[in-house]
Every structure is written in structure tokens, then in C-alpha cells.
Design a protein around this motif. Structure first.
Motif, PDB file in Angstrom:
ATOM      1  N   SER A   1       3.342  -1.730 -32.495  1.00  0.00           N
ATOM      2  CA  SER A   1       2.712  -1.635 -33.852  1.00  0.00           C
ATOM      3  C   SER A   1       1.948   0.062 -34.106  1.00  0.00           C
ATOM      4  O   SER A   1       1.578   0.336 -34.949  1.00  0.00           O
ATOM      5  N   VAL A   2       2.293   0.600 -32.960  1.00  0.00           N
ATOM      6  CA  VAL A   2       1.882   2.048 -32.885  1.00  0.00           C
ATOM      7  C   VAL A   2       2.796   2.836 -32.031  1.00  0.00           C
ATOM      8  O   VAL A   2       3.365   2.351 -31.259  1.00  0.00           O
TER       9      VAL A   2
ATOM     10  N   ASP B   1       1.697 -10.459 -37.450  1.00  0.00           N
ATOM     11  CA  ASP B   1       1.512  -9.346 -38.000  1.00  0.00           C
ATOM     12  C   ASP B   1       0.872  -8.435 -36.817  1.00  0.00           C
ATOM     13  O   ASP B   1      -0.338  -8.766 -36.484  1.00  0.00           O
ATOM     14  N   ARG B   2       1.642  -7.735 -36.209  1.00  0.00           N
ATOM     15  CA  ARG B   2       1.196  -6.981 -35.141  1.00  0.00           C
ATOM     16  C   ARG B   2       0.256  -5.867 -35.709  1.00  0.00           C
ATOM     17  O   ARG B   2      -0.801  -5.617 -34.715  1.00  0.00           O
ATOM     18  N   SER B   3       0.085  -5.425 -36.611  1.00  0.00           N
ATOM     19  CA  SER B   3      -0.689  -4.227 -37.228  1.00  0.00           C
ATOM     20  C   SER B   3      -2.269  -4.866 -37.309  1.00  0.00           C
ATOM     21  O   SER B   3      -3.299  -4.553 -36.717  1.00  0.00           O
TER      22      SER B   3
ATOM     23  N   ALA C   1      -6.828 -12.134 -33.255  1.00  0.00           N
ATOM     24  CA  ALA C   1      -5.710 -10.802 -32.796  1.00  0.00           C
ATOM     25  C   ALA C   1      -4.518 -11.590 -32.132  1.00  0.00           C
ATOM     26  O   ALA C   1      -3.386 -11.402 -32.259  1.00  0.00           O
ATOM     27  N   ASP C   2      -5.050 -12.670 -31.056  1.00  0.00           N
ATOM     28  CA  ASP C   2      -3.656 -13.238 -30.348  1.00  0.00           C
ATOM     29  C   ASP C   2      -2.791 -14.007 -31.468  1.00  0.00           C
ATOM     30  O   ASP C   2      -1.650 -14.134 -31.275  1.00  0.00           O
ATOM     31  N   ALA C   3      -3.482 -14.627 -32.343  1.00  0.00           N
ATOM     32  CA  ALA C   3      -2.574 -15.567 -33.136  1.00  0.00           C
ATOM     33  C   ALA C   3      -1.692 -14.589 -34.200  1.00  0.00           C
ATOM     34  O   ALA C   3      -0.629 -15.021 -34.389  1.00  0.00           O
TER      35      ALA C   3
ATOM     36  N   TRP D   1      -7.810  -6.623 -35.069  1.00  0.00           N
ATOM     37  CA  TRP D   1      -8.742  -7.476 -34.372  1.00  0.00           C
ATOM     38  C   TRP D   1      -8.797  -7.403 -33.176  1.00  0.00           C
ATOM     39  O   TRP D   1     -10.087  -7.501 -32.523  1.00  0.00           O
ATOM     40  N   TYR D   2      -7.975  -6.864 -32.254  1.00  0.00           N
ATOM     41  CA  TYR D   2      -8.113  -6.646 -30.884  1.00  0.00           C
ATOM     42  C   TYR D   2      -9.298  -5.421 -30.953  1.00  0.00           C
ATOM     43  O   TYR D   2     -10.166  -5.689 -29.755  1.00  0.00           O
ATOM     44  N   GLU D   3      -9.073  -4.618 -31.702  1.00  0.00           N
ATOM     45  CA  GLU D   3     -10.026  -3.525 -31.579  1.00  0.00           C
ATOM     46  C   GLU D   3     -11.465  -3.858 -31.971  1.00  0.00           C
ATOM     47  O   GLU D   3     -12.445  -3.472 -31.080  1.00  0.00           O
ATOM     48  N   ALA D   4     -11.527  -4.768 -32.969  1.00  0.00           N
ATOM     49  CA  ALA D   4     -13.069  -5.391 -33.195  1.00  0.00           C
ATOM     50  C   ALA D   4     -13.664  -5.878 -32.161  1.00  0.00           C
ATOM     51  O   ALA D   4     -14.647  -5.806 -31.829  1.00  0.00           O
ATOM     52  N   ALA D   5     -12.582  -6.881 -31.416  1.00  0.00           N
ATOM     53  CA  ALA D   5     -13.071  -7.780 -30.238  1.00  0.00           C
ATOM     54  C   ALA D   5     -13.573  -6.728 -28.992  1.00  0.00           C
ATOM     55  O   ALA D   5     -14.397  -6.984 -28.466  1.00  0.00           O
ATOM     56  N   ALA D   6     -12.548  -5.755 -28.871  1.00  0.00           N
ATOM     57  CA  ALA D   6     -12.932  -4.763 -27.703  1.00  0.00           C
ATOM     58  C   ALA D   6     -14.197  -4.007 -27.750  1.00  0.00           C
ATOM     59  O   ALA D   6     -14.838  -3.730 -27.120  1.00  0.00           O
ATOM     60  N   LYS D   7     -14.500  -3.351 -29.057  1.00  0.00           N
ATOM     61  CA  LYS D   7     -15.619  -2.796 -29.541  1.00  0.00           C
ATOM     62  C   LYS D   7     -16.969  -3.522 -29.231  1.00  0.00           C
ATOM     63  O   LYS D   7     -17.994  -3.201 -29.260  1.00  0.00           O
TER      64      LYS D   7
END
Length: 430
Positions: free
Chosen positions: A368-369, A336-338, A323-325, A343-349
Motif C-alpha cells: 500500500s506504499v 483495505d491495506r491503506s 488494522a489487522d482486520a 491504524w497500524y500507525e495509530a497503534a504504533a504511535k
């Protein structure tokens, strides 16, 4: 239904002659399996009723001449079923790792991070009073952890059916040396539960017995983790080598690589590569970071491939790195901010606090939102609850300004004070 009817019919036979005929083994096994594996969505009360029917059937089968080997197998099935049950009120699903109704707080002395779980009743609320209570609990538990120098939970696990599970698993293990039952007993005794304190000596005894046949790889892995927790690194390495190098357990190979001293670089790398070849997520991610540190175009390509594979397999650190990359367009990734948000959400979950904090920042700033302060607050709260000081600080700032939540300057100051206390101290002059 046919299996249930058959068992009832068989046990009612020949009443006039004062005798009963035991059901056939495959019939009782089918009945017990059916009672112990009701479909998802079945209420906890119905599940317990079904398991208790299985208990009665097994006791009757034993009285009618069931062999110790058969009773051992059936007892294991019932023990595992009890181990997976939530409380009777269905208020939450505890599975193998219960969430307490109370707030559990501890400091992980290995990583230095502070974690807390808000408890089942608090999961749906973000009220100022609840967060303030959590802050106070966090402070007390961290002081206790600091004084003892060990991880500390504020409350014991609430595992309501572990007594019944323990009885049936112990019966299975004693009757016919059921290896999986021995392994299970070792695992649950390592940590204990509400009515039974941890007993590491007895746990290790059961795990040693389980180190035969098909359960040896996992039993050796668990033994290694127990020795590692006790600070006996040499014994832990022996177990990891046996489980990983001799028996091919990828988790053991990964832990072996982590625990080996720096001077054993060759064995460390070989263990990582062997675990990664079996697609162990942690090993994949460690190798990926090695390629990123190497810095060449080819290394960046390998970082990208291995990090995405590790992230796909649920490694939260890998998902955060991907996500960071994506967010910054670095390390071989096009910006690609979307994709970064996904990927941030996948890690957070998967419990990554910093990833949840980054999601909070994306919703706060509208990256991106569409900007959404309420969602930003919720992600910051999730990040704080998984050890992110940055998310905790942002939470305090939102309470101070009243953005996304009712303004509460008293709570904001309390939170920001906690952030300052938890920040690593800068080294002083020599």
C-alpha cells in the motif's frame, strides 16, 4: 500585565508609614494562575522564572495575612506547575513521566515482554554503536529482573522539579487538607523520584485522606492499583468496587473486571459493560473481542463497531486489531491495506510494538506504499524498542544484509542471538 502592576503597586503602598497592604485574593490568584500557565512553546527557563515569581508573591501574601485556605489553594497551583516542568536546559520535555538521558530497560513480568527506552539523546540516532549498547543494557537489566522476579528499571526517573513540587503540595495538603494536593502527593510518593525513594506507606496514607469529596473516585482507583501492585488483590478489589460501582469511575470498573476471578463472570461482565457504556477504551475493546470470539455475523458487526470506537479513543490494542482486520479482510472488515496502514500507525504511535513492526513490513515489502527500506528500518527499530521480538528479528536481518542501514554482521548476530534468548521456551515432554 494589569494584575502584575496591581500587586506591585499594592505592596509598595504606605512605605513611609512602615506598612504594606495585602493584595486582594482574586488579584493574587489571577497573578499566580497567569505565572503558572504560560503558553505552549515558552522555554523551560522562562517557565521556571515565572513560577518562582509566583512563589515570591505567595510568600509575601502569606506574611501580609493571607488565610490558610487561600495559601493552600495557591500552593497547590504552584506545586502542580513545578510537577510539569522539564529541566532548565530544555533538552527534553519530561512532563509527569520523565524520559531519562540514560537507557531505561525492564522486563514486565505480567506480560513477559521486554521493553527499553533509548533515552533522549538516542532518540534521533539509529547508529550501530547505539543499538549495540542498548542490546547490552537490555541483557543486563533483564538478568537483574529475572533474578529479582519483579519489574526493574535501569535508572531512576529524572524529575528535576519534583522536590519543589513536593514541598508546595505538602504545604497545601497540611494547611487546609487540600484534597487534590493529597491525591497528588499519594501518586508521586508511590513511585518516588531521583532524590526521594518511593514510600508506599506514606503514599497510601495521603490517598486515604484524599478519599473524601470529589477526589474519592480517583483516590480509590490509585489505592486499588497500589494494592494490586503489592499483590493484595482483595484490598484492590474493595477499592475498585468503591470507586467504580459506588462512585461511577469507568477506569475502576475496567480494572475491577480485569482483576475479578473467573468464577465471578457475572460481576466481571457487568463491570465491563458499565465501563464500556461510559466509553472506557479498554472495556470497549475487551467486549469487542468477546463478540469476535462469538463468531456470528451480528457479533462481527458489534466487534467492528466497538473496536473502532476503542481505537478512536486511543486504545493501541484496538487500533492494532482494526488494522489487522483491514489488512486481511477479516472479522467483518473488507480488505483495505491503506486503512490498515493508518491504524497500524495509530497503534504504533501509542507504543504498540507489533504495530510498528507491521508498518516496517509494509514499507519493506511495498504494501500500500512505495517500498522504502530506510522507513522500514526505522519502524522495525521502533517496534523493537516497544517489545516486539518480530521487529527485533527483522532489525537484525537488515543489519545482516545492509538493507536500509549500514551493514554490520557483528551487530546482526548479537541482535539475532538476543531474539533467540527471548523467545518463549517450548514445553518439554512430561
Amino acid at each position: 500585565m494589569q494584575v502584575v502592576c496591581t500587586i506591585v503597586q499594592v505592596t509598595r503602598l504606605s512605605r513611609g508609614r512602615g506598612m504594606a497592604i495585602a493584595p486582594k485574593l482574586h488579584e493574587i490568584e489571577s497573578f499566580v494562575a497567569a505565572q503558572c500557565s504560560l503558553p505552549a512553546g515558552t522555554s523551560g527557563t522562562a517557565m521556571i522564572d515565572a513560577i518562582q515569581k509566583a512563589e515570591r508573591a505567595v510568600r509575601k501574601f502569606e506574611k501580609l495575612g493571607g488565610t490558610p485556605e487561600a495559601i493552600s489553594r495557591l500552593s497547590y497551583t504552584i506545586g502542580v506547575a513545578f510537577l510539569q516542568q522539564p529541566p532548565m536546559d530544555d533538552s527534553f520535555d519530561c512532563g509527569l513521566s520523565a524520559v531519562s538521558d540514560d537507557i531505561a530497560v525492564f522486563k514486565d513480568v505480567t506480560s513477559g515482554k521486554h521493553f527499553y527506552s533509548p533515552g533522549a539523546r538516542a532518540q534521533s540516532t539509529s547508529s550501530a554503536a547505539q543499538v549495540l549498547a542498548e542490546m547490552k543494557q537490555l541483557k543486563r537489566a533483564n538478568l537483574l529482573a529475572k533474578s529479582e522476579g519483579t519489574p526493574r528499571t535501569a535508572v531512576a526517573p529524572r524529575l528535576p522539579w519534583h522536590d519543589a513540587a513536593y514541598r508546595w503540595l505538602a504545604r497545601s495538603a497540611h494547611l487546609h487538607e487540600h484534597r487534590k494536593a493529597q491525591l497528588m502527593l499519594g501518586c508521586i510518593l508511590l513511585h518516588g523520584w531521583e532524590t526521594h525513594p518511593a514510600d508506599k506507606s506514606q503514599a497510601l496514607d495521603w490517598l486515604e485522606k484524599a478519599c473524601k469529596g470529589e477526589t474519592e473516585p480517583e483516590a480509590q482507583l490509585v489505592r486499588g492499583l497500589a494494592f494490586l501492585e503489592a499483590g493484595e488483590v482483595g484490598l484492590a478489589l474493595e477499592c475498585f468496587r468503591r470507586s467504580g460501582q459506588a462512585l461511577g469511575n469507568p477506569e475502576a470498573l475496567y480494572h475491577l473486571a480485569i482483576c475479578l476471578p473467573e468464577e465471578a463472570q457475572e460481576e466481571k461482565l457487568a463491570s465491563l459493560e458499565a465501563a464500556a457504556a461510559m466509553e472506557q477504551p479498554g472495556a470497549l475493546y475487551m467486549l469487542a473481542e468477546g463478540w469476535r470470539a462469538e463468531g456470528s455475523p451480528g457479533g462481527m458487526q458489534l466487534f467492528r463497531e466497538m473496536a473502532i470506537k476503542a481505537a478512536d479513543k486511543g486504545n493501541p490494542d484496538a487500533a492494532f486489531a482494526v488494522a489487522d482486520a483491514y489488512l486481511h479482510g477479516s472479522s467483518g472488515f473488507e480488505q483495505d491495506r491503506s486503512a490498515a496502514r493508518v491504524w497500524y500507525e495509530a497503534a504504533a504511535k501509542n507504543g504498540h510494538g507489533n504495530a510498528a513492526g507491521c508498518l516496517g513490513a509494509m514499507y519493506y515489502n511495498g504494501i500500500s506504499v512505495r517500498a522504502d527500506l530506510a522507513k522500514a528500518f526505522r519502524w522495525y527499530l521502533a517496534g523493537a524498542k516497544h517489545g516486539s521480538l518480530e521487529a527485533l528479528g527483522s532489525l537484525g536481518s537488515m543489519y545482516w544484509s545492509g538493507e536500509g542501514v549500514a551493514q554490520n554482521k557483528e551487530l546482526a548476530l548479537e541482535i539475532l542471538k538476543r531474539v533467540e534468548e527471548l523467545q518463549p521456551s517450548a514445553p518439554g515432554p512430561e
